[in-house]
Design a protein around this motif. Structure first.
Motif, PDB file in Angstrom:
ATOM      1  N   ALA A  13       0.829  -1.211   0.000  1.00  0.00           N
ATOM      2  CA  ALA A  13       0.000   0.000   0.000  1.00  0.00           C
ATOM      3  C   ALA A  13       0.861   1.257   0.000  1.00  0.00           C
ATOM      4  O   ALA A  13       0.575   2.228  -0.721  1.00  0.00           O
ATOM      5  N   PHE A  14       1.931   1.257   0.804  1.00  0.00           N
ATOM      6  CA  PHE A  14       2.832   2.412   0.832  1.00  0.00           C
ATOM      7  C   PHE A  14       3.518   2.580  -0.523  1.00  0.00           C
ATOM      8  O   PHE A  14       3.700   3.714  -0.986  1.00  0.00           O
ATOM      9  N   CYS A  15       3.905   1.488  -1.160  1.00  0.00           N
ATOM     10  CA  CYS A  15       4.509   1.577  -2.490  1.00  0.00           C
ATOM     11  C   CYS A  15       3.527   2.208  -3.486  1.00  0.00           C
ATOM     12  O   CYS A  15       3.922   3.041  -4.323  1.00  0.00           O
ATOM     13  N   GLU A  16       2.262   1.825  -3.402  1.00  0.00           N
ATOM     14  CA  GLU A  16       1.254   2.380  -4.313  1.00  0.00           C
ATOM     15  C   GLU A  16       1.159   3.887  -4.167  1.00  0.00           C
ATOM     16  O   GLU A  16       1.098   4.624  -5.159  1.00  0.00           O
ATOM     17  N   GLU A 130      -3.563  -0.397   8.978  1.00  0.00           N
ATOM     18  CA  GLU A 130      -4.755  -1.122   8.535  1.00  0.00           C
ATOM     19  C   GLU A 130      -5.755  -0.154   7.907  1.00  0.00           C
ATOM     20  O   GLU A 130      -6.430  -0.494   6.930  1.00  0.00           O
ATOM     21  N   ALA A 131      -5.847   1.067   8.466  1.00  0.00           N
ATOM     22  CA  ALA A 131      -6.740   2.074   7.889  1.00  0.00           C
ATOM     23  C   ALA A 131      -6.155   2.642   6.604  1.00  0.00           C
ATOM     24  O   ALA A 131      -6.878   2.850   5.617  1.00  0.00           O
ATOM     25  N   LEU A 132      -4.854   2.895   6.596  1.00  0.00           N
ATOM     26  CA  LEU A 132      -4.217   3.431   5.400  1.00  0.00           C
ATOM     27  C   LEU A 132      -4.363   2.464   4.223  1.00  0.00           C
ATOM     28  O   LEU A 132      -4.599   2.875   3.083  1.00  0.00           O
ATOM     29  N   GLU A 133      -4.245   1.184   4.521  1.00  0.00           N
ATOM     30  CA  GLU A 133      -4.375   0.156   3.486  1.00  0.00           C
ATOM     31  C   GLU A 133      -5.726   0.255   2.777  1.00  0.00           C
ATOM     32  O   GLU A 133      -5.819   0.099   1.555  1.00  0.00           O
TER      33      GLU A 133
END
Length: 348
Positions: A13-16, A130-133
């Motif tokens: 998710a951070f990579c995206e 989990e929320a950021l995802e």
């Protein structure tokens, strides 16, 4: 409480989000954090940047002492840098800044200087990953937020009403409007993740009327759904009356009064949420230490009303409330963009 264990899906998710921020192999990236930052997010940011072939480095500063008389939460105005010139210089030269400070650099004193140098800043809100995802944005959201921001910039009058009794008039002429869709890919710009909202900072003496917060509306400074009605009277931007029985109204009265600062009673910004992935019930699903409430700010169809600093009206204060109000109708020059809490299909 969720487990503070690194998960591969969170690195994904951070990579995206970093890819949307135009991070390329070989790019230098500063990860700014403080000693009270969420270590899990700091570590995941590093791993994601490394996976992408970027060259991250850390700037870690001690969390400063709170000099205010009350606890400070969700201001968006981090004081972690403390105007340290070497820190500012490093961030100016970084190109890309991953902001993992507790409060975030949105309204920090040092931010204009960092942006002026051409750095782009991604504020990762102090949420559990989990929320950021769940809240990785998409290009469709960007287009809708851009369209809403354009509409607000051309608006002369905003009117907000509700069956609960809200009747608020906002003069939008000269207001500064910002659209946040969750990432930034242009030098000298800042965004925060999660995103999906538009906010406007009205000029002085622009907001008048009545704002009624009903049971179920949200005080994000307290991370609390209201259980009783609060009625605020607004006169030339200032809360001149705050009526209501029970803990919700009393908490707000005491917190506002504690600052000993008239500007704490003034309007900071007005706007609305646009992110269909943001969930109204999310605040009930996390322990308080695991959420900063940014998701609630972005819930599609909310009226986001905030008190506190508004530099465009010449007002500065550390006191701040973010108050997502549900069930309103928001009209821009007579055209309804939100009706009874439902975002209308007018932005594509």
């Amino acid at each position: 409480m969720l487990s503070d264990r690194i998960e591969g899906k969170w690195i994904d998710a951070f990579c995206e989000i970093f890819e949307r921020c135009a991070v390329k192999p070989g790019d230098t990236a500063a990860i700014l954090s403080e000693t009270q930052s969420r270590a899990l997010n700091v570590h995941i940011a590093e791993l994601a940047l490394l996976r992408m072939g970027a060259k991250p480095f850390h700037i870690i500063v001690p969390t400063p002492r709170n000099v205010q008389i009350v606890p400070v939460r969700s201001t968006g105005a981090s004081e972690a840098i403390q105007r340290l010139a070497p820190v500012v210089t490093a961030l100016r030269q970084a190109g890309f800044v991953v902001d993992c400070t507790v409060e975030g650099l949105m309204h920090a004193a040092e931010t204009p200087e960092i942006l002026k140098a051409g750095a782009r800043i991604l504020v990762i809100s102090n949420e559990h990953p989990e929320a950021l995802e769940r809240m990785v944005p998409d290009s469709g959201l960007e287009k809708r937020v851009r369209a809403a921001a354009r509409m607000l910039r051309g608006t002369k009058r905003m009117r907000v009403t509700s069956t609960a009794g809200t009747d608020l008039d906002v003069n939008m002429e000269g207001a500064s409007t910002v659209g946040i869709w969750g990432w930034t890919d242009k030098p000298g710009t800042l965004a925060h993740w999660p995103g999906g909202l538009v906010v406007s900072f009205p000029k002085s003496k622009s907001v008048n009327g009545t704002l009624v917060m009903a049971a179920g509306d949200i005080n994000l400074t307290f991370k609390r759904y209201l259980t009783s009605k609060i009625t605020m009277t607004l006169t030339d931007d200032y809360v001149t009356g705050l009526a209501g029985e029970g803990a919700d109204a009393e908490l707000m009265r005491r917190y506002l009064a504690a600052w000993g600062d008239r500007e704490a009673y003034a309007v900071s910004h007005v706007g609305f949420g646009m992110n269909p992935a943001a969930r109204y019930e999310a605040l009930a699903m996390y322990d308080r230490r695991d959420t900063n409430g940014t998701e609630l700010r972005a819930v599609a169809g909310n009226f986001l009303f905030s008190t506190g600093a508004n530099e465009f009206a010449g007002r500065y204060t550390a006191g701040h409330f973010d108050l997502p109000v549900m069930g309103t109708t928001i009209e821009l020059d007579g055209a309804a963009v939100v009706r009874d809490g439902v975002l209308q299909d007018v932005f594509g």
